[in-house]
Design a protein around this motif. Structure first.
Motif, PDB file in Angstrom:
ATOM      1  N   UNK A 145       0.766  -1.299   0.139  1.00  0.00           N
ATOM      2  CA  UNK A 145      -0.050   0.067   0.088  1.00  0.00           C
ATOM      3  C   UNK A 145       0.788   1.264  -0.154  1.00  0.00           C
ATOM      4  N   UNK A 146       2.142   1.185  -0.425  1.00  0.00           N
ATOM      5  CA  UNK A 146       2.984   2.301  -0.390  1.00  0.00           C
ATOM      6  C   UNK A 146       2.463   3.224  -1.599  1.00  0.00           C
ATOM      7  N   UNK A 147       2.087   2.651  -2.508  1.00  0.00           N
ATOM      8  CA  UNK A 147       2.032   3.419  -3.788  1.00  0.00           C
ATOM      9  C   UNK A 147       0.398   4.173  -3.911  1.00  0.00           C
ATOM     10  N   UNK A 148      -0.395   3.816  -2.639  1.00  0.00           N
ATOM     11  CA  UNK A 148      -1.727   4.274  -2.562  1.00  0.00           C
ATOM     12  C   UNK A 148      -1.881   5.586  -2.908  1.00  0.00           C
ATOM     13  N   UNK A 149      -2.753   6.225  -3.477  1.00  0.00           N
ATOM     14  CA  UNK A 149      -2.708   7.690  -3.979  1.00  0.00           C
ATOM     15  C   UNK A 149      -3.638   8.312  -2.727  1.00  0.00           C
ATOM     16  N   UNK A 150      -3.072   9.862  -2.390  1.00  0.00           N
ATOM     17  CA  UNK A 150      -3.694  10.354  -1.163  1.00  0.00           C
ATOM     18  C   UNK A 150      -3.783  11.735  -1.720  1.00  0.00           C
ATOM     19  N   UNK A 151      -4.949  12.433  -1.180  1.00  0.00           N
ATOM     20  CA  UNK A 151      -4.928  13.874  -1.510  1.00  0.00           C
ATOM     21  C   UNK A 151      -4.616  14.652  -0.279  1.00  0.00           C
ATOM     22  N   UNK A 152      -3.727  15.825  -0.916  1.00  0.00           N
ATOM     23  CA  UNK A 152      -3.284  16.787  -0.138  1.00  0.00           C
ATOM     24  C   UNK A 152      -3.508  18.209  -0.637  1.00  0.00           C
ATOM     25  N   UNK A 153      -3.513  19.088   0.085  1.00  0.00           N
ATOM     26  CA  UNK A 153      -3.466  20.599  -0.425  1.00  0.00           C
ATOM     27  C   UNK A 153      -5.077  21.252  -0.303  1.00  0.00           C
ATOM     28  N   UNK A 154      -5.926  20.393   0.537  1.00  0.00           N
ATOM     29  CA  UNK A 154      -7.260  21.111   0.733  1.00  0.00           C
ATOM     30  C   UNK A 154      -6.844  22.547   1.569  1.00  0.00           C
ATOM     31  N   UNK A 155      -7.800  23.263   1.027  1.00  0.00           N
ATOM     32  CA  UNK A 155      -7.435  24.760   1.564  1.00  0.00           C
ATOM     33  C   UNK A 155      -8.788  25.018   2.486  1.00  0.00           C
ATOM     34  N   UNK A 156      -8.543  25.382   3.649  1.00  0.00           N
ATOM     35  CA  UNK A 156      -9.880  25.707   4.548  1.00  0.00           C
ATOM     36  C   UNK A 156      -9.924  27.166   4.583  1.00  0.00           C
ATOM     37  N   UNK A 157     -11.094  27.596   3.803  1.00  0.00           N
ATOM     38  CA  UNK A 157     -11.360  29.133   3.871  1.00  0.00           C
ATOM     39  C   UNK A 157     -12.781  29.475   4.742  1.00  0.00           C
ATOM     40  N   UNK A 158     -12.865  30.590   4.766  1.00  0.00           N
ATOM     41  CA  UNK A 158     -14.068  31.027   5.410  1.00  0.00           C
ATOM     42  C   UNK A 158     -15.286  30.346   4.770  1.00  0.00           C
ATOM     43  N   UNK A 159     -15.348  30.331   3.574  1.00  0.00           N
ATOM     44  CA  UNK A 159     -16.327  29.958   2.848  1.00  0.00           C
ATOM     45  C   UNK A 159     -16.564  28.651   2.801  1.00  0.00           C
ATOM     46  N   UNK A 160     -15.776  27.813   3.311  1.00  0.00           N
ATOM     47  CA  UNK A 160     -15.594  26.235   2.974  1.00  0.00           C
ATOM     48  C   UNK A 160     -14.408  25.927   2.697  1.00  0.00           C
ATOM     49  N   UNK A 161     -14.364  24.727   1.819  1.00  0.00           N
ATOM     50  CA  UNK A 161     -13.290  24.102   1.535  1.00  0.00           C
ATOM     51  C   UNK A 161     -12.867  24.284   0.172  1.00  0.00           C
ATOM     52  N   UNK A 162     -11.657  24.596   0.069  1.00  0.00           N
ATOM     53  CA  UNK A 162     -11.293  25.309  -1.409  1.00  0.00           C
ATOM     54  C   UNK A 162     -10.309  24.046  -1.936  1.00  0.00           C
ATOM     55  N   UNK A 163     -10.804  23.380  -3.034  1.00  0.00           N
ATOM     56  CA  UNK A 163     -10.068  22.385  -3.407  1.00  0.00           C
ATOM     57  C   UNK A 163      -9.247  22.587  -4.664  1.00  0.00           C
ATOM     58  N   UNK A 164      -9.313  23.662  -5.071  1.00  0.00           N
ATOM     59  CA  UNK A 164      -8.503  24.208  -6.192  1.00  0.00           C
ATOM     60  C   UNK A 164      -6.927  23.596  -6.359  1.00  0.00           C
ATOM     61  N   UNK A 165      -6.294  23.532  -5.125  1.00  0.00           N
ATOM     62  CA  UNK A 165      -4.853  23.363  -5.116  1.00  0.00           C
ATOM     63  C   UNK A 165      -4.731  21.939  -4.734  1.00  0.00           C
TER      64      UNK A 165
END
Lengths: 326, 304
Positions: A187-207
Motif C-alpha cells: 500500500x505504499x503507492x496508494x494515492x492520497x490527496x493533500x492541499x485542501x485549503x480551509x477558507x471562510x467559505x468552506x473547503x477550497x479544492x483548487x490546489x
C-alpha cells in the motif's frame, strides 16, 4: 565533541529509557491495530460489504444526517461540512481515503499521536537530561572538567536530537511491522490527496494534489520530527531551569494536555494561536481539517513553533553557562 | 628553597543577595603540600571550594591554578585540577570503569592505560566493572579519587574527603593523601570541620570563620607553646594555692588543675608541691589540639 556525545549516549542507554519507550510504543501499536481491525470488521458486518465506495457513501450519508440536526454548535458544524466536502471529493475522484495496509495505519497512527503521544515519549527523554545531573550531584563533576559549559550542554542537546530521531524511527518501524501482520505490508503507492485549503467559505479544492502514500508519509514524518524537536527543546529548557525532574515533567505535561484541551475551545480566543501547544497538530494541515483557530495554517504554525524553539534554546544556553552550581 | 606556587587565591569575594558570604580570602598552595581548610559548618568552606573549581563565579578577586586564571583560561586551569566536591557523586547506573571512561573522555589524551593505572592506585581493580550502585561508600570515595587523578593534576581539591568513612577508611585515606603529596608532588587542599583530621593530615592550615581567614600557619607553629599539664593532687585546695602562687592555673570540673607546660619549670613546681606536703597523684602532659586553638580564635563559633 564526539566524545562528549558518546558519553551522553552511554548514559542514555544505561538508563534504559529508549528500551522502555520502544516497549510502550510497541504495546500501543498492538492495541491500535486491534482496535482498527475490530472497526473494519464491524463496519463490514453492518454494511454487508467490504467495498470502500459503499462505506464512504454511508459515511457521507451519516455526516449529512448529523449536519441537519439543529443541536450541534456552529464550529462543529463547520468541521463536519469540511470533512463532508472532503469525503465527497474523494468519492468523486474515485480515491480510497483509507486504503487498507500497514502504510495507511502508519499514517493514521502518526496523525493521532503527533500532539500528545510522541511528544510525551520525547519528554521522557528530554526532561531529565540536565536535571538528573543536578539531582545526582554529578553536575559538579561534569562542570569541573576542562570543557566549556556550552560544549557540555550542546553535547546533551545533540544527544537529545539523536534520541528524538530514534524514537520517531522506532515508532515508524514498529507501527509498520506490527500492523502489517494484520493489514498486510502493501500500500505504499496508494494515492492520497493533500492541499485542501480551509477558507471562510468552506473547503477550497483548487490546489488539491494527488500524492503517493509514501511521499505523504515522508512529509508526515518530517512534521512529526519537527514537532518532537520543538517539544524536546522545550522540555530540555525546563530541565535546565528546574532542578527537579518530576517538576519539569509536570509542567511540560500540563502544557501538552492543556494544548489538547485548548484546541477544542479556543476558536473565539484568537491570540491563543501563539501558544506552542495548540500548534502541534501539523499533520492536520496536510489532511485538510479545519484548524482550531481561524487564520492558522501550516506555515504559521511552523513559524510559531520555530520561535518557541529558538527562545527555548537561547534560554537554556544562557542559563546553563551563567548559573552558579550549588 | 620556596616551592612553586600551584594555586593562588587573591582577594576572593562572593556576595549572594546582600550577604557577603566570602570576604576577601587570600592564600597560596605550594607544590607537595597538604593544605587544610578548617572551619565550622557554614563558614564558607564549600562556597570557596566551589569557586576554586569553577562551579560558582566569584563576585570579585582572582583564582589562578598553575598560572592560569580560571575565568579567562578555564580549560587550561581545569586541566591541572582534580577535585571532589562534597561526596563523589558518580553515575550509579554505570560501572566504575564506565564512569572513569566518561570522565577520561572529557580530558585530552587520557586513554585506557591511565584508567587502569588510577584504578590500581586506588585499589579498585577487582570491582571496577561492577555498577557503582553496588559500591560501598568507601569504594565510591576511592572511585572519586581515581576520577580526580585521571588527568594527572597538579592540584587536588578534596571537600571533606573522610566524610562517612569508617576509622580504618579514614586512616587509609589519610595515608593515601600524604602519599600523593609526598611522592607525587601534588598540592592537596583538604577541607574539613574535623580538627583531629586536619591536624594529622596537613602541613599548613587556614582557619576560616564567617567568610574570613582568621589565620594561616603551619600546624607546628599554630600549636607551639600550647602544651599543657594536668595536675591531679591531694589535698586539692592546698595544692591549688601553691600552684597559683607559681603560675597561672585553670581549675577543671573533675578536680584537676591545668597549667602551661614548661620543660624547666614543671619539675620545679612539682618539687614545691611535694615540699608543701601535697601528694601529687598524677602529672600528665597534654598534647595540644587545634580544637582549643580554634575555639580561642573563633570565639566559640559553633563547631562539631
Amino acid at each position: 565533541m564526539n566524545k562528549l556525545i558518546q558519553n551522553e549516549m552511554m548514559k542514555l542507554i544505561a538508563k534504559k529509557r529508549l528500551i522502555v519507550i520502544a516497549i510502550i510504543i510497541g504495546i500501543l501499536v498492538m492495541l491500535f491495530t486491534y482496535a482498527q481491525y475490530k472497526q473494519v470488521q464491524t463496519q463490514r458486518e453492518k454494511l454487508g460489504t467490504s467495498d470502500w465506495r459503499t462505506i464512504l457513501q454511508q459515511q457521507i450519508v451519516d455526516t449529512t444526517n448529523r449536519l441537519s440536526s439543529s443541536r450541534i454548535s456552529d464550529e462543529w458544524k463547520k468541521q463536519l461540512q469540511i470533512s463532508l466536502q472532503q469525503q465527497q471529493y474523494y468519492l468523486d475522484h474515485d480515491i480510497n481515503p483509507a486504503e487498507p495496509g500497514a502504510p495507511t495505519f502508519m499514517r493514521i497512527f502518526l496523525e493521532s499521536s503527533i500532539d500528545l503521544f510522541i511528544p510525551l515519549m520525547v519528554m521522557v527523554i528530554a526532561s531529565d537530561l540536565v536535571s538528573s545531573e543536578h539531582s545526582l550531584g554529578s553536575i559538579k563533576l561534569l562542570l569541573t572538567r576542562p570543557v566549556k559549559r556550552w560544549k557540555v550542554l550542546l553535547s546533551k542537546y545533540i544527544t537529545l536530537c539523536l534520541a528524538v530521531s530514534l524514537v520517531i524511527a522506532i515508532a515508524g518501524i514498529l507501527s509498520y511491522a506490527i500492523s502489517g501482520v494484520v493489514f498486510g505490508y502493501k500500500g505504499w503507492g496508494a494515492p492520497i490527496l493533500t492541499g485542501f485549503n480551509v477558507t471562510d467559505t468552506g473547503l477550497n479544492t483548487s490546489e488539491v494534489k494527488l500524492l503517493s502514500l509514501w511521499k505523504f508519509l515522508l512529509m508526515d514524518f518530517g512534521l512529526v520530527w519537527f514537532v518532537s524537536i520543538v517539544v524536546g527543546t522545550l522540555s530540555f529548557m525546563l530541565s535546565v531551569l528546574i532542578r527537579s525532574t518530576a517538576a519539569g515533567m509536570g509542567v511540560m505535561l500540563a502544557a501538552l494536555i492543556s494544548g489538547a484541551i485548548l484546541s477544542n475551545m479556543v476558536s473565539s480566543w484568537e491570540s491563543a494561536k501563539y501558544f506552542f501547544m495548540v500548534n502541534l497538530r501539523l499533520t492536520d494541515y496536510m489532511k485538510g481539517t479545519a484548524p482550531p483557530i481561524e487564520g492558522m495554517n501550516l506555515s504559521f504554525s511552523m513559524m510559531v513553533l520555530f520561535v518557541w524553539w529558538a527562545a527555548a534554546l537561547l534560554v537554556s544556553f544562557i542559563v546553563f553557562t551563567k548559573k552558579d552550581v550549588y | 628553597m620556596e616551592k612553586k606556587i600551584t594555586l593562588s587565591v587573591k582577594n576572593l569575594k562572593k556576595v549572594i543577595g546582600r550577604r557577603e558570604i566570602i570576604k576577601n580570602l587570600t592564600f597560596d598552595l605550594r607544590e607537595g603540600e597538604v593544605f587544610g581548610f578548617l572551619g565550622p559548618n557554614g563558614a564558607g568552606k564549600t562556597t570557596t571550594i566551589r569557586m576554586l573549581v569553577g562551579l560558582i563565579k566569584p563576585t570579585s578577586g582572582s583564582i589562578q591554578i598553575c598560572g592560569n586564571n580560571i575565568e579567562d583560561h578555564f580549560q587550561e586551569a581545569m586541566t591541572s585540577l582534580g577535585c571532589i566536591v562534597e561526596n563523589p557523586e558518580l553515575y550509579p547506573y554505570l560501572s566504575g570503569y564506565n564512569n572513569l571512561l566518561h570522565f577520561a573522555r572529557m580530558l585530552d589524551d587520557v586513554g585506557d592505560e591511565r584508567i587502569r593505572e588510577v584504578t590500581e592506585l586506588v585499589g579498585l581493580t577487582e570491582r571496577i566493572h561492577d555498577k557503582v550502585k553496588t559500591y560501598s561508600l568507601g569504594m565510591r570515595q576511592r572511585l572519586g579519587i581515581a576520577q580526580a587523578l585521571l588527568g594527572k593534576p597538579k592540584v587536588l581539591i578534596l571537600d571533606e574527603p573522610t566524610n562517612g568513612l569508617d576509622p580504618a577508611g579514614i586512616r587509609e585515606m589519610r595515608q593515601f593523601i600524604r602519599f600523593l603529596a609526598e611522592e607525587e608532588g601534588l598540592s592537596v587542599l583538604v577541607s574539613s570541620h574535623l580538627l583531629s583530621e586536619i591536624q594529622l593530615l596537613c602541613d599548613r592550615v587556614a582557619i576560616i570563620s564567617k567568610g574570613v581567614i582568621i589565620r594561616v600557619d603551619t600546624v607546628q607553629q599554630l600549636l607551639e607553646n600550647r602544651e599543657r599539664v594536668v595536675w591531679h593532687i591531694d589535698p586539692f585546695e592546698k595544692g591549688k594555692q601553691v600552684l597559683s602562687s607559681l603560675t597561672s592555673i585553670e581549675e577543671k570540673d573533675d578536680r584537676t588543675i591545668l597549667t602551661d607546660f614548661d620543660e624547666k619549670k614543671t619539675p620545679e613546681w612539682n618539687k614545691r608541691l611535694v615540699e608543701a606536703g601535697v601528694s601529687v597523684i598524677e602529672i600528665n602532659r597534654k598534647m595540644p589540639v587545634l580544637e582549643d586553638l580554634f575555639l580561642e580564635l573563633t570565639g566559640g563559633d559553633t563547631i562539631e
